[in-house]
Design a protein around this motif. Structure first.
Motif, PDB file in Angstrom:
ATOM      1  N   SER A  94     -49.268  28.235 -12.006  1.00  7.93           N
ATOM      2  CA  SER A  94     -50.660  28.446 -11.609  1.00  7.93           C
ATOM      3  C   SER A  94     -50.728  29.268 -10.330  1.00  7.93           C
ATOM      4  N   ILE A  95     -51.860  29.959 -10.182  1.00  5.14           N
ATOM      5  CA  ILE A  95     -52.164  30.702  -8.957  1.00  5.14           C
ATOM      6  C   ILE A  95     -53.549  30.252  -8.530  1.00  5.14           C
ATOM      7  N   MET A 153     -50.003  30.129 -16.441  1.00  2.00           N
ATOM      8  CA  MET A 153     -49.470  31.479 -16.250  1.00  2.00           C
ATOM      9  C   MET A 153     -47.960  31.485 -16.477  1.00  2.00           C
ATOM     10  N   LYS A 154     -47.462  32.629 -16.959  1.00  2.00           N
ATOM     11  CA  LYS A 154     -46.021  32.840 -17.133  1.00  2.00           C
ATOM     12  C   LYS A 154     -45.454  33.482 -15.866  1.00  2.00           C
ATOM     13  N   PRO A 155     -44.135  33.375 -15.648  1.00  2.00           N
ATOM     14  CA  PRO A 155     -43.530  34.133 -14.554  1.00  2.00           C
ATOM     15  C   PRO A 155     -43.772  35.636 -14.763  1.00  2.00           C
ATOM     16  N   GLY A 156     -44.022  36.330 -13.678  1.00  2.14           N
ATOM     17  CA  GLY A 156     -44.281  37.764 -13.726  1.00  2.14           C
ATOM     18  C   GLY A 156     -45.075  38.201 -12.516  1.00  2.14           C
ATOM     19  N   LYS A 157     -45.351  39.491 -12.460  1.00  2.00           N
ATOM     20  CA  LYS A 157     -46.096  40.065 -11.336  1.00  2.00           C
ATOM     21  C   LYS A 157     -47.530  40.340 -11.779  1.00  2.00           C
ATOM     22  N   TYR A 158     -48.483  39.935 -10.919  1.00  2.00           N
ATOM     23  CA  TYR A 158     -49.907  40.058 -11.234  1.00  2.00           C
ATOM     24  C   TYR A 158     -50.663  40.681 -10.063  1.00  2.00           C
ATOM     25  N   VAL A 172     -49.333  39.273  -6.608  1.00  2.00           N
ATOM     26  CA  VAL A 172     -48.720  37.946  -6.602  1.00  2.00           C
ATOM     27  C   VAL A 172     -47.607  37.946  -7.636  1.00  2.00           C
ATOM     28  N   GLU A 173     -46.476  37.309  -7.296  1.00  2.00           N
ATOM     29  CA  GLU A 173     -45.382  37.213  -8.261  1.00  2.00           C
ATOM     30  C   GLU A 173     -44.995  35.758  -8.472  1.00  2.00           C
ATOM     31  N   ILE A 174     -45.027  35.354  -9.735  1.00  2.00           N
ATOM     32  CA  ILE A 174     -44.543  34.031 -10.126  1.00  2.00           C
ATOM     33  C   ILE A 174     -43.080  34.223 -10.524  1.00  2.00           C
ATOM     34  N   ILE A 191     -48.608  28.596  -6.988  1.00  2.00           N
ATOM     35  CA  ILE A 191     -48.728  29.518  -5.846  1.00  2.00           C
ATOM     36  C   ILE A 191     -50.125  29.420  -5.257  1.00  2.00           C
ATOM     37  N   GLU A 192     -50.182  29.390  -3.947  1.00  2.00           N
ATOM     38  CA  GLU A 192     -51.460  29.361  -3.218  1.00  2.00           C
ATOM     39  C   GLU A 192     -51.561  30.660  -2.432  1.00  2.00           C
ATOM     40  N   ILE A 193     -52.701  31.363  -2.573  1.00  2.00           N
ATOM     41  CA  ILE A 193     -52.865  32.634  -1.873  1.00  2.00           C
ATOM     42  C   ILE A 193     -54.197  32.680  -1.136  1.00  2.00           C
TER      43      ILE A 193
END
Length: 194
Positions: free
Chosen positions: A48-49, A125-130, A179-181, A188-190
């Motif tokens: 999650s983000i 969410m899957k791992p990856g860059k967003y 953001v990258e998981i 992740i907290e942003i």
């Protein structure tokens, strides 16, 4: 007669905007869009983000946080196409040039809405860059002296006369973050801010 005036006015406005937009150059990424890459990146996962969306603006007594309340937050997968779009936007976008994403690429996104405090959350969410983007709108009000006239005073000198006038200016700031998981189950907290 009134309908005719409205039609003429509408045509004039349309022509004005058409001519203004006709002079502006448009760029699109040259990399082909890969829908399979985007679909794979936006597949279901366990991460999650979440975050807080706000703009930091100059205030009377220092910087103020203006929370992006009840606005849409958009998440794009950082595909090869998206990377080219972002590079173009960063290097080419200005008052005379616009950078656009294709309609097909724009469809591959996830949107959520912030709450009354500017908080938002993307789940599964899957791992990856967003790339996460939103807009924070706010107004600034004040008073300013406005020149009204001049005249001569009793001493033979010239005097300028001013009147204080209230004003309100509206602003919209684009707020965005990459953001990258890196692993499944990551939370992740942003801070999505300007």
């Amino acid at each position: 007669m009134k309908k005719l005036q409205i039609i003429i006015f509408s045509l004039i406005i349309t022509l004005f905007f058409f001519n203004a937009n006709a002079q502006k150059a448009a760029y699109y990424p040259q990399v082909p869009f890969d829908s399979l890459q985007a679909i794979n990146m936006l597949g279901l996962g366990t991460s999650s983000i979440e975050g807080l969306a706000y703009a930091k603006v100059p205030g009377k007594w220092g910087p103020e946080k203006i929370y992006a309340k009840n606005v849409v937050v958009t998440l794009f997968p950082v595909t090869t196409y998206f990377s080219d779009w972002y590079r173009l936007r960063k290097n080419e976008a200005n008052k005379k040039t616009s950078v656009y994403m294709s309609e097909q690429a724009f469809k591959y996104r996830i949107t959520v809405q912030t709450d009354d405090y500017g908080r938002f959350k993307f789940v599964k969410m899957k791992p990856g860059k967003y790339f996460i983007q939103s807009f924070a709108s706010y107004s600034k009000s004040g008073t300013t002296p406005v020149y009204r006239s001049s005249g001569y005073n009793n001493y033979g000198g010239r005097t300028d006369y001013y009147e204080y006038q209230n004003y309100t200016n509206n602003y919209t700031d684009r707020i965005e973050e990459f953001v990258e998981i890196t692993r499944d189950g990551q939370a992740i907290e942003i801070k999505l801010k300007k």
